[in-house]
Design a protein around this motif. Structure first.
Motif, mmCIF file in Angstrom:
data_model
loop_
_atom_site.group_PDB
_atom_site.id
_atom_site.type_symbol
_atom_site.label_atom_id
_atom_site.label_comp_id
_atom_site.label_asym_id
_atom_site.label_seq_id
_atom_site.Cartn_x
_atom_site.Cartn_y
_atom_site.Cartn_z
ATOM 1 N N GLY A 23 -0.930 -1.332 -0.194
ATOM 2 C CA GLY A 23 -0.573 -2.266 0.876
ATOM 3 C C GLY A 23 -0.414 -3.678 0.367
ATOM 4 O O GLY A 23 0.500 -4.403 0.768
ATOM 5 N N ASP A 24 -1.277 -4.119 -0.563
ATOM 6 C CA ASP A 24 -1.181 -5.457 -1.142
ATOM 7 C C ASP A 24 0.109 -5.597 -1.951
ATOM 8 O O ASP A 24 0.788 -6.615 -1.885
ATOM 9 N N ARG A 25 0.444 -4.578 -2.711
ATOM 10 C CA ARG A 25 1.670 -4.634 -3.517
ATOM 11 C C ARG A 25 2.897 -4.687 -2.615
ATOM 12 O O ARG A 25 3.845 -5.413 -2.881
ATOM 13 N N ALA A 26 2.879 -3.916 -1.536
ATOM 14 C CA ALA A 26 4.016 -3.923 -0.615
ATOM 15 C C ALA A 26 4.164 -5.291 0.035
ATOM 16 O O ALA A 26 5.285 -5.798 0.193
ATOM 17 N N ALA A 27 3.051 -5.932 0.395
ATOM 18 C CA ALA A 27 3.119 -7.267 0.991
ATOM 19 C C ALA A 27 3.658 -8.270 -0.009
ATOM 20 O O ALA A 27 4.453 -9.151 0.346
ATOM 21 N N ALA A 71 1.230 -20.718 -7.943
ATOM 22 C CA ALA A 71 1.829 -19.726 -7.053
ATOM 23 C C ALA A 71 1.011 -18.444 -7.059
ATOM 24 O O ALA A 71 0.833 -17.795 -6.037
ATOM 25 N N ALA A 72 0.521 -18.067 -8.235
ATOM 26 C CA ALA A 72 -0.291 -16.858 -8.338
ATOM 27 C C ALA A 72 -1.598 -17.027 -7.578
ATOM 28 O O ALA A 72 -2.048 -16.113 -6.899
ATOM 29 N N GLU A 73 -2.202 -18.209 -7.681
ATOM 30 C CA GLU A 73 -3.451 -18.445 -6.960
ATOM 31 C C GLU A 73 -3.226 -18.401 -5.464
ATOM 32 O O GLU A 73 -4.022 -17.858 -4.715
ATOM 33 N N GLY A 74 -2.100 -18.973 -5.004
ATOM 34 C CA GLY A 74 -1.801 -18.954 -3.565
ATOM 35 C C GLY A 74 -1.562 -17.548 -3.068
ATOM 36 O O GLY A 74 -1.995 -17.162 -1.993
ATOM 37 N N ALA A 75 -0.865 -16.726 -3.861
ATOM 38 C CA ALA A 75 -0.593 -15.342 -3.459
ATOM 39 C C ALA A 75 -1.875 -14.542 -3.420
ATOM 40 O O ALA A 75 -2.087 -13.721 -2.531
ATOM 41 N N ASP A 76 -2.760 -14.785 -4.409
ATOM 42 C CA ASP A 76 -4.031 -14.064 -4.430
ATOM 43 C C ASP A 76 -4.877 -14.433 -3.230
ATOM 44 O O ASP A 76 -5.522 -13.573 -2.617
ATOM 45 N N SER A 77 -4.926 -15.706 -2.861
ATOM 46 C CA SER A 77 -5.760 -16.105 -1.714
ATOM 47 C C SER A 77 -5.204 -15.540 -0.425
ATOM 48 O O SER A 77 -5.951 -15.164 0.473
ATOM 49 N N LYS A 78 -3.862 -15.456 -0.322
ATOM 50 C CA LYS A 78 -3.281 -14.870 0.894
ATOM 51 C C LYS A 78 -3.581 -13.384 0.975
ATOM 52 O O LYS A 78 -3.887 -12.857 2.026
ATOM 53 N N SER A 79 -3.486 -12.681 -0.171
ATOM 54 C CA SER A 79 -3.760 -11.239 -0.151
ATOM 55 C C SER A 79 -5.222 -10.967 0.108
ATOM 56 O O SER A 79 -5.584 -9.992 0.748
ATOM 57 N N ARG A 80 -6.105 -11.846 -0.391
ATOM 58 C CA ARG A 80 -7.532 -11.683 -0.110
ATOM 59 C C ARG A 80 -7.795 -11.870 1.384
ATOM 60 O O ARG A 80 -8.602 -11.172 1.956
ATOM 61 N N GLY A 81 -7.126 -12.836 1.972
ATOM 62 C CA GLY A 81 -7.301 -13.061 3.403
ATOM 63 C C GLY A 81 -6.805 -11.867 4.210
ATOM 64 O O GLY A 81 -7.357 -11.511 5.231
ATOM 65 N N ALA A 82 -5.731 -11.246 3.733
ATOM 66 C CA ALA A 82 -5.202 -10.075 4.436
ATOM 67 C C ALA A 82 -6.134 -8.900 4.323
ATOM 68 O O ALA A 82 -6.263 -8.081 5.227
ATOM 69 N N ARG A 83 -6.834 -8.784 3.190
ATOM 70 C CA ARG A 83 -7.777 -7.677 3.015
ATOM 71 C C ARG A 83 -8.981 -7.814 3.918
ATOM 72 O O ARG A 83 -9.572 -6.870 4.346
ATOM 73 N N ARG A 84 -9.396 -9.040 4.148
ATOM 74 C CA ARG A 84 -10.584 -9.253 4.966
ATOM 75 C C ARG A 84 -10.229 -9.030 6.380
ATOM 76 O O ARG A 84 -10.706 -8.546 7.225
#
Length: 158
Positions: free
Chosen positions: A114-118, A145-158
């Protein structure tokens, strides 16, 4: 005009009542010992002896002896050995743990997909963002950009 029969009858009745009361007290104080014996309690002898001591201590110990005798169950011991829903043996516990690990791995795999698809839908694949540059380190331009993408994906996981 005193009737000797009534005097002896009253005396006999008095002895009978006293004997029945004494026997009744002993029988009542023997109830926890009988319960313990019927349940094959490991402390049946101690409960029986404490019942006699309680008889001489004005029945102070008797309620505690009743509880002590009733706590032991012949089929499950003290009641702490096995609870419904818990594994009964170490083998069952290990099998349940393996099943839970397998289920957890499946859930983590689904979340990773799901994270990869997002990330793909945003246009930047994760591998391309975090790929090292020619010097072997992550590009400084792509690091934010990588840090921003990681924080967004972490927020989506929570």
């Amino acid at each position: 005009m005193e009737d000797p029969f009534l005097n002896y009858f009253a005396l006999g009745l008095l002895f009978f009542v006293v004997i029945v009361l004494v026997y009744g007290m002993i029988a009542i104080h023997d109830i926890p010992a009988r319960i313990a014996h019927a349940r094959h309690h490991p402390h049946a002898d101690a409960i029986h002896a404490a019942g006699w001591i309680s008889l001489f201590l004005l029945h102070v110990l008797w309620p505690f002896l009743w509880i002590w005798a009733m706590m032991y169950q012949p089929d499950r011991g003290w009641g702490f050995a096995h609870k419904p829903g818990e594994p009964a043996s170490p083998e069952e516990a290990v099998a349940e743990l393996q099943e839970l690990r397998h289920r957890m791995a499946e859930i983590e795999a689904r979340l990773e997909i799901g994270d990869r698809a997002a990330q793909l839908s945003k246009g930047k694949p994760r591998a391309a963002v975090e790929s090292p540059g020619p010097s072997g380190s992550v590009d400084e331009a792509s690091a934010p950009a990588a840090e921003g993408a990681d924080s967004k994906s972490r927020g989506a996981r929570r």
